[in-house]
Write an enzyme that holds these catalytic residues in place. Structure first.
Site, PDB file in Angstrom:
ATOM      1  N   HIS A   1      -3.314   9.117 -12.851  1.00 59.58           N
ATOM      2  CA  HIS A   1      -4.749   8.977 -12.593  1.00 59.58           C
ATOM      3  C   HIS A   1      -5.205   7.524 -12.697  1.00 59.58           C
ATOM      4  CE1 HIS A   1      -8.883  10.517 -12.470  1.00 59.58           C
ATOM      5  NE2 HIS A   1      -9.165   9.584 -13.352  1.00 59.58           N
TER       6      HIS A   1
ATOM      7  N   HIS B   1     -13.200  14.970  -9.520  1.00 58.44           N
ATOM      8  CA  HIS B   1     -13.184  15.602 -10.845  1.00 58.44           C
ATOM      9  C   HIS B   1     -12.692  17.024 -10.680  1.00 58.44           C
ATOM     10  CE1 HIS B   1     -15.004  14.359 -14.903  1.00 58.44           C
ATOM     11  NE2 HIS B   1     -14.164  13.462 -14.487  1.00 58.44           N
TER      12      HIS B   1
END
Lengths: 222, 742
Positions: B42, B88
């Site tokens: 990430h 998200h």
């Protein structure tokens, strides 16, 4: 001389810039009133704008009513000064006891941001003096807690005293008697859920808010 | 303990060895925790960086390209626009309301970190099918979360997408885009400088929420048992964020900060090391000075917590008092937690040292190594079995050739998204000329300081299409960029900059890496051809559930400009008596990747091709017609083909249409690119056709608007009421009447 309009800002208020823009567009001067202020100064009118004062935590307006500026707004109103609460500002005014009733969660339990058609029900208030009874105004609503409610006695009083200022043509939130806005007994304090400052430009879809805010400025300079 | 610490933190054995080499000694637990979050997929983009380099990123108007908190472009009149897109996905799968809420919160901080006031959010959302109860629960929770957070924080949500498809059943996609405006001269970068300057932590106290969110949650796949990852989802507080925005913008206006950085993924570790390494300096961080939400937190928890609504400001010691006064006014907590230290010079940069008032030095690492030394993987990739890279076609499953009831198929493809966007404040700030529900969004451009109207407008759109990309990720991605251009064209805007959110499956699967690589190439081809720079992006991998990858889903955000806004664009409308004209080439007779094919369970084949030159001409011509107020309505042909385009125009306006020259269901549902349907006043028809002819753009007159039926000769004949009912009823009919929360 142009009017000066106080725009109350709590932490969490978010329509203060838009309200100030609308005031400026109509040739008056906005002045931000921080919630810690103990006076409104020499303003000619007060707008309590929309947003989420103190995050709407506990319940909309429940914390804001204790801010020092609200005492000053109450004094200003008691002396006859024009005060308008828009959306969250309406909620704050009911919590502060300047207007009767309360705003609860919308029927349907959803936030609603949409255009709304409003019918002008009385012109003897600081917000509608330049409009005509029966006018249909296209002004957006934007709220989760806009469902106006009050006791049967209060409702009867609002009706008999001609204090229901605006009604929804097509009720978006379950408000009793389709109420979109009301005023106090002296008719100088008005609360409404729709956002007249959002209806001030043809590019944005409507200019119907101008007659309301224009009324407020006219009342301010009397 | 059976498992070594580094593996429990998500680091491989090789990565752990590399860390020990950097330090010249075995790393301790805190140091491993810091590397594990910063070297996570990430944060480090370790599987995708090698491919992202191929995207074009430069143009004269680009002030800040990829790699910073947000891309920034100069739009003239002394105004710069900051734009970013994020995902998200995994938090929203586990806790829809908070996952979506904190997604909005996180991206807002990325924007005001640059000195910009956030003026708009957009939410491209993708969920499992409407007949799946869990997918409905996720969809309702996500929409509530965006509504609850976005409305309260005071930033309008002006557009996005909502897609329901089985590919997202176990793994929804919740992307969020944010745009901010700033005076060009206020642009700030997230860097520390000035030895002796102070690092001040602003906003919420630090708790145990979101520990390891980037490594545990965002960088691994899902299976059904993963609700135990719930503690890794953060909890948002929009009121804290609203005060933080106002306080930070006031600090920036007052010139009190040297650099500022939000705390997002990897928390304090990321913010301190990024600011230090960007500034070529070091930083001493006193972990005991960090305000905490609960007692007994370990240093590694404080350093990796993803508690929301926090910012790190670098300030000069003499300015500290003024900084604290502004924070106090906005009731924002502020604590000095660090000091900028000298770098030794040279390429090594400074050290990031984590100290504790009592325990002394707890960690001591080269600040830049947390970023620059992150692993870079060129993971194996190959095309899926049966895909022919020369003809760019794959095997076709369930080849459907006939269409028994085109009218029913057409109605089944209609879906009005207003159930979603009515829950979003999309009007705040008085800029929204065209809000959600149309092709593109249009916002008045006003000066961020003075509020003065420039007479110009920003066009915005987000676009993705997993069906196209599942057939061919390269051509599919190029087609998405092309579609976004037309979305802007129908609101009169020309493109200026692109951001992307690359949602893909597990990068350890070679087919997924191939999809990612091909998609990047398709985007690069289109952006180069159209002269649109990529100014930022986000990569979300491991979108899989129970071992099955999602269809490749690159989502793009495209920002454009209208240089002279005098009238609002007409929207996807029909006017009684108006002539219907398709601007653009005749459709290619190809249904592969179309919504209609998917509705028949068909996958594979080869996509229609895209001619960049023809497409650019169509987009430019349509924007010109819109800008000149020459048409009564305009809608680009996308998902569902010409049939859905005309049906949506009927639904939006309540006016019928009679259409000819559609030979069969292939013509009706083909998603062949570069086409826009316009509705034209008969008296202006010649003028419109002349404009197109002069631009060398093909046109086809297909019919006339009016009446109370939608009729496509020989294929469809339905009442306007049925079209409106099918379109409007889809979401309210499926999604509940109560929210899950908030």
């Amino acid at each position: 001389m142009s009017a000066t309009v106080g725009v109350v800002v709590f932490p969490g208020t978010n329509c203060e810039f838009d309200s100030a823009d609308a005031v400026r567009l109509l040739g008056a001067e906005p002045r931000m009133l921080w919630h810690q202020n103990r006076t409104v100064g020499d303003v000619d009118a007060v707008i309590v704008p929309g947003g989420f004062a103190h995050g709407d935590y506990l319940r909309p307006g429940a914390i804001a009513r204790f801010s020092p500026v609200m005492e000053a707004v109450a004094e200003f109103a008691a002396s006859g000064g024009p005060v308008v609460g828009i959306c969250n500002g309406f909620q704050v005014l009911t919590e502060a006891g300047l207007l009767p009733g309360a705003l609860q969660k919308n029927a349907g339990l959803k936030f609603v941001c949409a255009p709304a058609a409003l019918r002008v029900e009385t012109t003897s208030t600081v917000l509608t003096r330049d409009a005509s009874v029966g006018d249909i105004l296209n002004i957006p609503v934007n709220h989760f807690e806009g469902n106006y409610t009050c006791s049967p006695e209060t409702l009867a009083e609002l009706r008999s005293d001609d204090r229901i200022v605006l009604r929804y043509v097509d009720n978006p939130n379950g408000s009793v008697d389709d109420i979109a806005g009301i005023c106090n007994a002296q008719r100088n304090v008005v609360g409404l859920m729709p956002h007249p400052e959002r209806a001030t430009s043809a590019l944005l879809g409507s200019t119907d808010g101008l007659v309301l805010l224009g009324s407020l400025l006219a009342a301010a300079t009397v | 303990m059976s498992e070594p610490v580094h593996r429990a933190l998500g680091l491989t054995d090789d990565e752990a060895r590399q860390i020990d080499e950097i330090l010249g000694r075995p790393a301790n637990h805190l140091e491993l925790a810091m590397y594990s979050v910063m070297w996570s997929e990430h944060c480090s983009y370790k599987s995708s960086r090698i491919h992202l380099k191929r995207l074009p990123t430069e143009a004269p108007w680009v002030l800040v390209g990829p790699g910073e908190n947000a891309g920034v472009i100069d739009v003239g009149d002394g105004i710069a626009v900051a734009i970013r897109i994020e995902s998200h996905n995994h938090p929203s799968a586990i806790e829809p309301y908070q996952g979506a809420a904190t997604g909005a919160g996180g991206i807002l901080r990325d924007i005001f970190t640059m000195g910009a006031r956030p003026i708009a959010l957009m939410d491209p959302l993708r969920f499992g099918p409407l007949d799946d109860p869990r997918s409905r629960w996720i969809a309702e929770g996500v929409v509530s979360g965006i509504s609850g957070y976005g409305n309260s924080v005071g930033v309008p949500t002006v557009g996005g997408e909502v897609v329901f498809d089985p590919t997202y059943q176990g793994n929804p996609l919740v992307n969020v885009l944010c745009v901010g405006v700033l005076p060009v001269e206020r642009l700030v970068l997230g860097q520390a400088s000035g030895v002796g300057n102070l690092a001040v932590l602003l906003g919420s106290s630090t708790g145990r929420d979101g520990i390891g969110g980037v490594s545990v949650l965002a960088s691994a796949g899902f299976d059904d048992a993963d609700t135990d990852k719930r503690p890794s989802v953060q909890v948002g507080d929009p009121f804290e964020e609203k005060r933080l925005i106002e306080a930070c913008l006031e600090l920036l206006d007052a010139g009190l900060v040297v650099g500022i950085q939000d705390l997002g993924g990897a928390g304090l570790t990321c913010a301190t090391s990024e600011t230090a390494s960007r500034g070529g300096v070091g930083m001493d961080v006193d972990v005991s000075a960090v305000p905490r939400r609960e007692a007994g937190m370990e240093a590694f928890e404080v350093m990796t917590s993803e508690s929301q609504e926090r910012m790190l400001a670098i300030v000069e010691p003499e300015g500290l008092e003024a900084v604290l006064a502004i924070c106090d006014r906005w009731e924002v907590r502020a604590a000095v937690v660090g000091t900028v230290t000298a770098g030794p010079g040279g390429s090594d940069g400074g050290r990031l040292r984590i100290v504790d008032a009592e325990a002394g030095v707890l960690a001591d690492v080269p600040a830049a190594s947390l970023h620059d030394a992150a692993p870079l993987y060129d993971r194996p990739r190959h095309a899926p079995t049966g895909f022919n890279e020369d003809t760019r076609t794959g095997p076709v499953t369930n080849p459907a050739t006939s269409c028994d009831d085109p009218a029913a198929d057409l109605l089944a493809l209609l879906c009005d998204p207003s159930w979603v966007f009515r829950q979003y404040d999309h009007q705040l700030f008085l800029n929204t000329v065209v809000g959600p529900g149309g092709d593109g969004t249009l916002l008045r451009l006003r000066h961020p300081d003075t509020g003065a109207d420039t007479g110009r407008a920003l066009g915005l759109t987000t676009d993705g299409n997993h069906r196209w990309c599942a057939v061919d990720p390269r051509v599919g991605t190029a087609l998405i960029v092309a579609e976004a251009m037309l979305n802007l064209a129908v609101v009169g805007a020309s493109p200026l900059a692109l951001v992307n959110c690359l949602n893909f499956g597990n990068p350890e699967h070679p087919e997924v890496m191939w999809q990612l690589s091909e998609s990047v190439d398709g985007m690069a081809d289109a952006c180069t051809a159209f002269g649109v720079p990529v100014v930022g992006g986000n990569v979300s991998l491991y979108n899989e559930s129970n071992g099955v990858d999602i269809d490749p889903t690159p989502v793009i955000g495209l920002l454009g400009m209208v240089d002279d806004l005098t009238v609002p664009p007409p929207g996807p409308r029909l006017t009684d008596g108006g002539r219907l004209v398709v601007i653009g080439p005749a459709p290619q007779r190809e249904l592969a990747g179309s919504a209609w094919a998917a509705s028949k369970g068909q996958r594979g084949g080869g996509l229609p091709s895209l001619d960049f030159g023809v497409h650019a001409d169509v987009a430019r011509t349509v924007a010109q017609l819109i800008g000149g107020d020459m048409v009564l309505g305009a809608h680009d042909v996308g998902e569902g083909g010409l049939g859905v385009t005309v049906a949506e125009m009927v639904a939006h306006s309540g006016v019928g249409a009679t259409v000819a020259r559609v030979s069969d269901h292939v013509d009706l549902f083909s998603e062949s690119p570069s086409r826009v349907v316009v509705c034209v006043d008969p008296e202006r028809l010649t003028a419109v056709l002349n404009v197109c002819e002069a631009a060398g753009v093909e046109t086809t007159r297909i019919g006339v608007a009016g009446g109370d039926r939608l009729a496509v000769k020989g294929l469809v004949d339905v009442s306007v009421a049925d079209v409106v009912a099918a379109w409007r009823g889809r979401l309210p009919g499926a999604l509940g009447h109560g929210t899950t929360q908030g």
